[in-house]
Write a protein that holds these residues in place. Structure first.
Motif, PDB file in Angstrom:
ATOM      1  N   TYR A  58     102.259  40.437 -34.646  1.00 13.91           N
ATOM      2  CA  TYR A  58     102.817  41.387 -33.684  1.00 13.91           C
ATOM      3  C   TYR A  58     101.670  41.955 -32.862  1.00 13.91           C
ATOM      4  O   TYR A  58     100.826  42.685 -33.390  1.00 13.91           O
ATOM      5  CB  TYR A  58     103.561  42.514 -34.389  1.00 13.91           C
ATOM      6  N   PRO A  59     101.604  41.611 -31.572  1.00 17.86           N
ATOM      7  CA  PRO A  59     100.611  42.220 -30.693  1.00 17.86           C
ATOM      8  C   PRO A  59     101.197  43.530 -30.156  1.00 17.86           C
ATOM      9  O   PRO A  59     102.218  43.526 -29.470  1.00 17.86           O
ATOM     10  CB  PRO A  59     100.438  41.177 -29.588  1.00 17.86           C
ATOM     11  N   ILE A  60     100.589  44.643 -30.490  1.00 16.47           N
ATOM     12  CA  ILE A  60     101.150  45.957 -30.171  1.00 16.47           C
ATOM     13  C   ILE A  60     100.220  46.677 -29.201  1.00 16.47           C
ATOM     14  O   ILE A  60      99.023  46.810 -29.456  1.00 16.47           O
ATOM     15  CB  ILE A  60     101.327  46.792 -31.455  1.00 16.47           C
ATOM     16  N   GLN A  61     100.787  47.159 -28.113  1.00 15.86           N
ATOM     17  CA  GLN A  61     100.010  47.911 -27.127  1.00 15.86           C
ATOM     18  C   GLN A  61     100.057  49.397 -27.441  1.00 15.86           C
ATOM     19  O   GLN A  61     101.035  49.904 -27.981  1.00 15.86           O
ATOM     20  CB  GLN A  61     100.573  47.682 -25.723  1.00 15.86           C
ATOM     21  N   THR A  62      98.993  50.074 -27.066  1.00 16.00           N
ATOM     22  CA  THR A  62      98.845  51.535 -27.166  1.00 16.00           C
ATOM     23  C   THR A  62      99.228  52.102 -28.524  1.00 16.00           C
ATOM     24  O   THR A  62      99.873  53.125 -28.628  1.00 16.00           O
ATOM     25  CB  THR A  62      99.614  52.266 -26.038  1.00 16.00           C
ATOM     26  N   ASP A  88      93.611  48.374 -26.529  1.00 15.33           N
ATOM     27  CA  ASP A  88      94.537  47.804 -25.560  1.00 15.33           C
ATOM     28  C   ASP A  88      95.568  46.936 -26.271  1.00 15.33           C
ATOM     29  O   ASP A  88      96.708  46.853 -25.836  1.00 15.33           O
ATOM     30  CB  ASP A  88      93.787  46.981 -24.511  1.00 15.33           C
ATOM     31  N   LEU A  89      95.170  46.325 -27.375  1.00 15.89           N
ATOM     32  CA  LEU A  89      96.074  45.490 -28.157  1.00 15.89           C
ATOM     33  C   LEU A  89      95.653  45.532 -29.620  1.00 15.89           C
ATOM     34  O   LEU A  89      94.469  45.391 -29.935  1.00 15.89           O
ATOM     35  CB  LEU A  89      96.010  44.054 -27.637  1.00 15.89           C
ATOM     36  N   VAL A  90      96.618  45.769 -30.489  1.00 20.27           N
ATOM     37  CA  VAL A  90      96.419  45.723 -31.930  1.00 20.27           C
ATOM     38  C   VAL A  90      97.227  44.526 -32.422  1.00 20.27           C
ATOM     39  O   VAL A  90      98.386  44.369 -32.047  1.00 20.27           O
ATOM     40  CB  VAL A  90      96.949  47.011 -32.615  1.00 20.27           C
TER      41      VAL A  90
END
Length: 192
Positions: free
Chosen positions: A58-62, A77-79
């Protein structure tokens, strides 16, 4: 004047509402605010996010990241994390659940991305820190975090120019950088 400890700053930041389009994060006891990023920045994040296989990552922003022992709550910026390790809810994601963080360098974030966050993410034992730099038109892949506190760092560093693929072994994929844009008329910095 009253001293504010780490928890006090974290609580303050929880209640603080920055103006529209401004991001506020806690980096080693300092609240850093940044304006909305450039379109080049946002498109690099988008191209990166779209290459993550959602069945595995899962690429998660903020998403705020919590790092034990640090006066820091960075907002990469991306986790990137495996779906099965994520909690049901929460604002602060513990760094031990994170496989990779991605930062896209902005004109005003060079020092934070290359120096401060490098040390913070290594202290949090995040396996992969990827810096995507549209000023220098290259990527810096950092792996093998070691050390603690301000002395923490990544033991492995690889620089890859935009256009070449980035081997992300920890994620089991190769990132295509051919669509990454650059900022016009920017003088290159001297990091890393």
């Amino acid at each position: 004047m009253t001293a504010v400890d780490e928890r006090g700053l974290a609580n303050y930041l929880d209640k603080f509402e920055p103006p529209e389009g401004v991001k506020a994060e806690l980096l080693r006891g300092v609240i850093v605010m940044m304006a909305s990023p450039d379109l080049v920045h946002n498109l690099i994040v988008l191209h990166t996010l779209r290459q993550m296989p959602m069945d595995r990552w899962y690429p998660i922003q903020t998403q705020d990241v919590g790092i034990a022992g640090e006066e820091s709550m960075p907002i990469p910026d991306l986790v990137v994390a495996a779906p099965d390790v994520l909690p049901a809810s929460g604002r602060l994601l513990p760094s031990q659940l994170v496989t990779a963080v991605v930062e896209v360098v902005s004109k005003s974030s060079v020092h934070q991305d290359y120096v401060v966050k490098r040390s913070i993410y290594a202290a949090g034992k995040i396996p992969v820190y990827l810096i995507l730099d549209p000023i220098m038109a290259h990527c810096v892949l950092l792996t093998k975090p070691a050390g603690q506190g301000e002395d923490a760092d990544y033991l492995s560093q690889e620089i890859i120019k935009f256009g070449d693929p980035i081997p992300l072994e920890a994620l089991g994929l190769e990132l295509d950088t051919s669509e990454f844009g650059t900022f016009p008329d920017v003088r290159p910095h001297r990091y890393p």
